[in-house]
Design an enzyme around this catalytic site. Sequence first.
Site, PDB file in Angstrom:
ATOM      1  N   GLU A 207      21.720   2.900 -32.078  1.00 34.24           N
ATOM      2  CA  GLU A 207      20.573   2.468 -31.264  1.00 34.24           C
ATOM      3  C   GLU A 207      21.190   2.101 -29.919  1.00 34.24           C
ATOM      4  O   GLU A 207      22.151   2.444 -29.584  1.00 34.24           O
ATOM      5  CB  GLU A 207      20.177   1.159 -31.889  1.00 34.24           C
TER       6      GLU A 207
ATOM      7  N   ASP B 262      16.123  -6.540 -27.376  1.00 37.80           N
ATOM      8  CA  ASP B 262      17.089  -5.957 -26.531  1.00 37.80           C
ATOM      9  C   ASP B 262      16.366  -6.180 -24.831  1.00 37.80           C
ATOM     10  O   ASP B 262      15.332  -6.028 -24.713  1.00 37.80           O
ATOM     11  CB  ASP B 262      16.859  -4.534 -26.832  1.00 37.80           C
TER      12      ASP B 262
HETATM   13  C1  FRU Z   1      17.594  -2.786 -31.374  1.00 34.38           C
HETATM   14  C2  FRU Z   1      16.464  -2.080 -31.891  1.00 34.38           C
HETATM   15  C3  FRU Z   1      15.930  -0.952 -31.130  1.00 34.38           C
HETATM   16  C4  FRU Z   1      14.499  -0.935 -31.253  1.00 34.38           C
HETATM   17  C5  FRU Z   1      14.085  -2.346 -30.901  1.00 34.38           C
HETATM   18  C6  FRU Z   1      13.054  -2.896 -31.787  1.00 34.38           C
HETATM   19  O1  FRU Z   1      18.009  -4.034 -31.432  1.00 34.38           O
HETATM   20  O2  FRU Z   1      16.396  -2.358 -33.075  1.00 34.38           O
HETATM   21  O3  FRU Z   1      16.602   0.040 -31.787  1.00 34.38           O
HETATM   22  O4  FRU Z   1      13.950  -0.142 -30.269  1.00 34.38           O
HETATM   23  O5  FRU Z   1      15.558  -3.025 -31.344  1.00 34.38           O
HETATM   24  O6  FRU Z   1      12.417  -4.235 -31.183  1.00 34.38           O
END
Ligand code: FRU
Length: 498
Positions: free
Chosen positions: A233, A51
């Site tokens: 998320e 992300d």
């Molecule tokens: C989304 C996610 C978020 C988390 C991160 C962990 O892709 O799962 O929810 O904070 O990636 O790398």
Amino acid sequence: MKSSSLIFILLLSLSIACQEKTTQQSAVALVFDEPFRPQFHFSPPSQWMNDPNGMVFWEGEYHLFYQYYPDSTVWGPMHWGHAVSTDLVHWEHLPVALYPDDNGWIFSGSAVMDLKNTSGLGTKDNPAMVAIFTYHDPIGEKEGRNDFQTQGVAYSTDKGRSWNVYEENPVLKSPGIKDFRDPKVFWHESSSQWIMSLSVKDKISFYASSNLLNWKHLSDFNPDWAAYGGVWECPDLFPLVTEDGEEKWILFVSINPGGPQGGSATQYFVGDFDGKSFTSTTQSVKWLDWGADNYAGVTWSNVPEADGRRLFIGWMGNWNYAQVVPTHPWRSAMTIPRSLHLSKISDDYLVQSRPITELKKLRVKSNPIDGKEIALDGELLELELNLAADQFSMVFLNELGERLTLKSETGNLMIDRSQSGQVDFEESFTEVQKAPLQGLEVRNLRIYLDRSSIEVFVNGGEMTMTSIFFPNQPFNLLKIDGFENSNQLHHLRSIWHD
Ligand code: FRU
């Protein structure tokens, strides 16, 4: 020592220093040219990325932090990688900004400029850049606890170059829910407070704070008609104004799995926010991007009012296969930056994504497209096409017979990458991506093609599809059908090499 020997030693060390510099420079010139390496999309020099995080504008720089594991090309203990750009097109890679600490790994989150110094972490003259992120405690998780995700704060007073972790972290503890993460914070002018949107399993919780350090729960959002295929998320809440001057609040929620192409995708809601709760005006599921590969995207904070754009970037990946795509020594890239716009059609609202205009500076050569078969003289392309018929098709081909197809058929816009090159690393990768047009009349397309990705913008952003692919040779032929003759093909330059 004799002066002649001194001069000799000096010259020798100078030449060694020069040699070292040249070696470093050629090492730099070598990277970013590997097979599949995106040439005008952001990707990390090496290792795993997911992300985008902490996007904030400050003193002429757009900061892009990102979920990063510096020890492997698969997901692991998360850090925040860091890059900056002055034009959102060219990126400078900076050292890792945030490292795991006693509270856990550093998951996704946001960054703001604390201009009024509400936190006391900077001064009014030199405000702190404050990052608010999730701590994921792997020990707590292993022990089977359910409070292992908490929110933490770190701050920088030197343009994000060095970071201090707030001593009293965490600033927000879990109420005992395992999925409690991805804080996105903004200053809400009319209620004079910071607002945090947080993913809490399958709902979004809103919190408020006067100082970024103490947070109180305000409300939850989880209408029963939303998409719940997987965990929620990476939320983002921000206002957009229609052309008629109507302001609405937009809530982004990424979900995984449960996207329209399987796996990861971002749904959004259009509604109102009164400083306490968000209510959705529309009651149908809306997808920001119908392709398989645009996830966890959020928007920049603190973009100058004179600019006025709501700027977005997404992770060009899908959890279904992101960890096994055939790239080395890095994995994953971001989408091109996009500006977001709101339009009202009858009683419905639509968030449109458009490529930022800054990308035009990458055009090196522009030609009208003549005929139905076009020899491509480079692999980095931008295409502007107007439709001449109800249906259209376009196929990118290489000499190995590998092909990537974009076409309209039976009321859908489709991307077929099943024969696009390396595809057998994950079964679902070959599935044809279908986006229902639902009455949308395709008038024109703008397409960005990089070495291993395609981004399609319909009618200036009314529908978007983003998809990755891995051809064994560059595509060098384009076959099109159903378009006018007035179309333009732009060859683009790399942002990493001239
Ligand atoms: C989304 C996610 C978020 C988390 C991160 C962990 O892709 O799962 O929810 O904070 O990636 O790398």
